[in-house]
Structure formats: C-alpha cells, structure tokens
Design a protein around this motif. Structure first.
Motif, PDB file in Angstrom:
ATOM      1  N   TYR A 132      -7.795  -2.725   2.680  1.00  0.00           N
ATOM      2  CA  TYR A 132      -6.642  -1.852   2.918  1.00  0.00           C
ATOM      3  C   TYR A 132      -7.156  -0.512   3.415  1.00  0.00           C
ATOM      4  CZ  TYR A 132      -2.241   0.653   2.135  1.00  0.00           C
ATOM      5  OH  TYR A 132      -1.082   1.375   2.293  1.00  0.00           O
TER       6      TYR A 132
ATOM      7  N   VAL B  86      -7.679  -6.446  -1.393  1.00  0.00           N
ATOM      8  CA  VAL B  86      -6.738  -5.618  -0.645  1.00  0.00           C
ATOM      9  C   VAL B  86      -5.648  -5.064  -1.559  1.00  0.00           C
ATOM     10  CG1 VAL B  86      -5.250  -7.567   0.041  1.00  0.00           C
ATOM     11  CG2 VAL B  86      -5.295  -5.496   1.424  1.00  0.00           C
ATOM     12  N   LEU B  87      -5.237  -5.823  -2.557  1.00  0.00           N
ATOM     13  CA  LEU B  87      -4.204  -5.358  -3.488  1.00  0.00           C
ATOM     14  C   LEU B  87      -4.734  -4.250  -4.374  1.00  0.00           C
ATOM     15  CD1 LEU B  87      -1.426  -5.511  -4.766  1.00  0.00           C
ATOM     16  CD2 LEU B  87      -2.236  -7.445  -6.155  1.00  0.00           C
TER      17      LEU B  87
ATOM     18  N   ALA C 104      -3.037  -3.560   5.867  1.00  0.00           N
ATOM     19  CA  ALA C 104      -3.605  -4.531   4.940  1.00  0.00           C
ATOM     20  C   ALA C 104      -3.983  -5.766   5.748  1.00  0.00           C
ATOM     21  CB  ALA C 104      -2.597  -4.900   3.860  1.00  0.00           C
TER      22      ALA C 104
ATOM     23  N   ALA D 196       0.153  -4.650   0.921  1.00  0.00           N
ATOM     24  CA  ALA D 196      -0.814  -5.666   0.510  1.00  0.00           C
ATOM     25  C   ALA D 196      -0.126  -6.976   0.138  1.00  0.00           C
ATOM     26  CB  ALA D 196      -1.647  -5.153  -0.656  1.00  0.00           C
TER      27      ALA D 196
ATOM     28  N   ALA E 140      -5.036  -1.086  -2.235  1.00  0.00           N
ATOM     29  CA  ALA E 140      -3.735  -0.503  -1.915  1.00  0.00           C
ATOM     30  C   ALA E 140      -3.160   0.237  -3.114  1.00  0.00           C
ATOM     31  CB  ALA E 140      -2.772  -1.593  -1.450  1.00  0.00           C
TER      32      ALA E 140
END
Length: 329
Positions: free
Chosen positions: A229, A91-92, A246, A169, A95
């Motif tokens: 995300y 997810v990071l 997120a 995120a 994003a």
C-alpha cells in the motif's frame, strides 16, 4: 438541548431490534471515532445510540482454505498488528497503519472504518449545500474548493471522495462483507458494498438502516502475500490521502499471472480498477507495463478546477506501488 437515548445491546438480536424500531433515527456505535465527530457537527443527529461493543465480534480467525474471518469490532490497531494479517495480507496492515493516529486506531473498528463517511468540508458544514447530507440541496464542492475531492465515480450531484485507507486494501483483496438483519444474514462482495453517488449521493452503501456489519472474510489467494500500500498525502502522518494505491501481484518468473489494483483518494468509493488489472495480466512486471496499467486505471477520470493534479499523481502512485510489490523499486 437535543434528547438522546442510549442502550447497550446484549446481543445482535437486541441491537437489531432497537435499530429496526427506529431505522431512520437509531445508529449503532462501536469505536465512535467518526460518528461522534459528525454528531458534534450536527451532520448526523441520531435519537438513539445502540452500543454494540458487547457483541462477540472482536475475533480474527482462520477459515477453511486459509482465509481469515475478521469480526466487525476488531480494532484497527489490533488488526494491523495481527501476525496472520501481516504475513498473508501485508497490504491491509500497511493501509491501516497509514490511517489516522495511534489513538484513533486503538478505538476505530473494522465495521466503522468500512462505513467511514467522507471528509468533504461541504458535507461537514451544515451551512453549505450538500446532496449527500440533504438530498436535492445541491453540491457546493462542484464549483468550490475541491482539491481533496474525487475524480473517479463522480456525478453532477456529488464528487466527495471516500476517505478510508483500509477500504482500498479490502477492495484489492476480494474481501466479502457479512451483514446481519432480523431476516437473516447475507454476504456482499466488498467491491459491490459501496455505491457511487449517481443521482442519490445520500445512499453510500447497500447496508440497510436496520442491518449490522458483522465481519469481513478475506479469501486465501496466490497474490495477497505479495501486496503493498502506497499513500501520498500533504504530511507524513495524520492526513487523508491525496492519492493511494493498494496492489497485489502473483508472478510466474517475471510475468504477472494475477493482479489486483485499487485506488484511494481519487474515487467516490474504494476504487477497484479491473482495467489496470487486465493491462497487467500476462505482461512482464516492468515499468513500461506498469505505466500502461496506470493509464488504464485513470482513463475515465473527471477532474475539477483544483484537483486535476490528482490524475497524474494517481498514475505515479500506482506505478510506485506496482514497482515495490514486484520488487523492482
């Protein structure tokens, strides 16, 4: 012409000494992708720039238990492509890659992105009333064109949205922000780092003027690897979020064991929704319960004239993110 001093700090103590000497006039600079824009617009007018690029804060390393410690000067591009981030915290990575442009991501830093200031047009126009820029002057966005503004965490003093994708995120990953001052270091849960405007929109975070962000820790978790995300915007690239979500889920079969939900584009800060999480845990991972979680997340929304569409769009964005994360979309 405004006089501006520049100093390249050799270490954290030197940087902090310069920042604390003139806490209201000095500003640290890393990538400068946000600060230099605001200086050109005369929104921020520091008398001293303290270059912190020489500090040893550009590493991503594992910590005990399987988490990651990310230095404040790690560039967004490097962080998005780091193999451990892509594997353990997708997810990071998603994003970060959804934000800005490749050129900006190559310069922007983790610490600067955390502190990225709003893109509210009234904040960036010094001829307009803005309590965030000039406390007590009013908020032109309240009755102005507020399509891009927040619907969660707003007040009668400010409705500016937090612009960062990365922050959304981090809010969903139980991150901690590490801060250093002359009196020592402290760690702040990411969801407590940013402040809602309330009666003091000019206070955007708990960071003090004479402090530096030195890094972020992402803990190991059972849900972070299953995370996504989703960002909705006016064009496919180089645009800020109308809404984003997120999401991270830990599943036992088809039942949600643990959940993390954060929203972007709709909050005055990166918006962690514990209400949505509570609506998910112990429930089947299906569209019915995802819609219920989305309703819970937006229950307290307070839209204005031009941004009421964000409430339903945010619900749909969250349902989409949950469905992708659970593998049913």
């Amino acid at each position: 012409m405004r006089h501006l001093d520049y100093v390249a700090a050799a270490d954290a103590n030197a940087a902090l000494q310069r920042l604390s000497a003139k806490p209201q006039e000095a500003a640290p600079i890393g990538g400068g992708t946000n600060l230099l824009d605001l200086m050109k617009l005369h929104v921020q007018n520091p008398a001293v720039l303290v270059d912190i690029n020489g500090l040893p804060l550009s590493q991503v390393r594992e910590v005990e238990g399987g988490g990651l410690r990310i230095g404040a000067l790690v560039r967004n591009s490097d962080l998005a492509q780091h193999p451990l981030v892509r594997e353990r915290y997708p997810v990071l990575s998603e994003a970060l890659l959804a934000g800005a442009s490749p050129q900006l991501r190559n310069m922007a830093t983790l610490g600067g992105n955390i502190l990225q200031r709003t893109r509210c047009a009234y904040f960036r126009d010094v001829s307009q009333a803005c309590n965030k820029r000039e406390p007590g002057s009013g908020c032109a966005a309240l009755d102005g064109y507020n399509r891009m503004h927040a619907v969660l965490g707003v007040s009668d003093k400010c409705i500016a949205a937090n612009p960062s994708d990365m922050n959304v995120a981090l809010a969903a990953l139980d991150a901690s922000v590490h801060v250093q001052g002359l009196k020592g270091e402290r760690s702040v849960p990411f969801i407590d780092f940013h402040l809602v405007p309330g009666t003091h929109p000019d206070k955007e975070s708990v960071l003090q003027p004479e402090e530096l962000i030195t890094g972020v820790t992402l803990p190991a978790s059972g849900f972070a690897a299953r995370s996504r995300y989703v960002k909705v915007r006016d064009r496919a690239a180089y645009a800020f979020a109308l809404t984003s979500a997120a999401v991270a889920l830990e599943l036992e079969g088809t039942t949600v064991k643990a959940a993390r939900v954060a929203l972007g584009g709709v909050g005055t800060k990166p918006w962690r929704s514990k209400e949505a999480e509570a609506a998910l845990v112990g429930k089947p991972a299906d569209e019915v319960h995802f819609k219920a979680a989305a309703e819970a997340a937006l229950k307290g929304a307070k839209p204005r004239t031009h941004n009421a569409f964000k409430v339903d769009l945010a619900r749909r964005t969250l349902v989409r993110a949950l469905s992708l994360t659970a593998g049913i979309a």
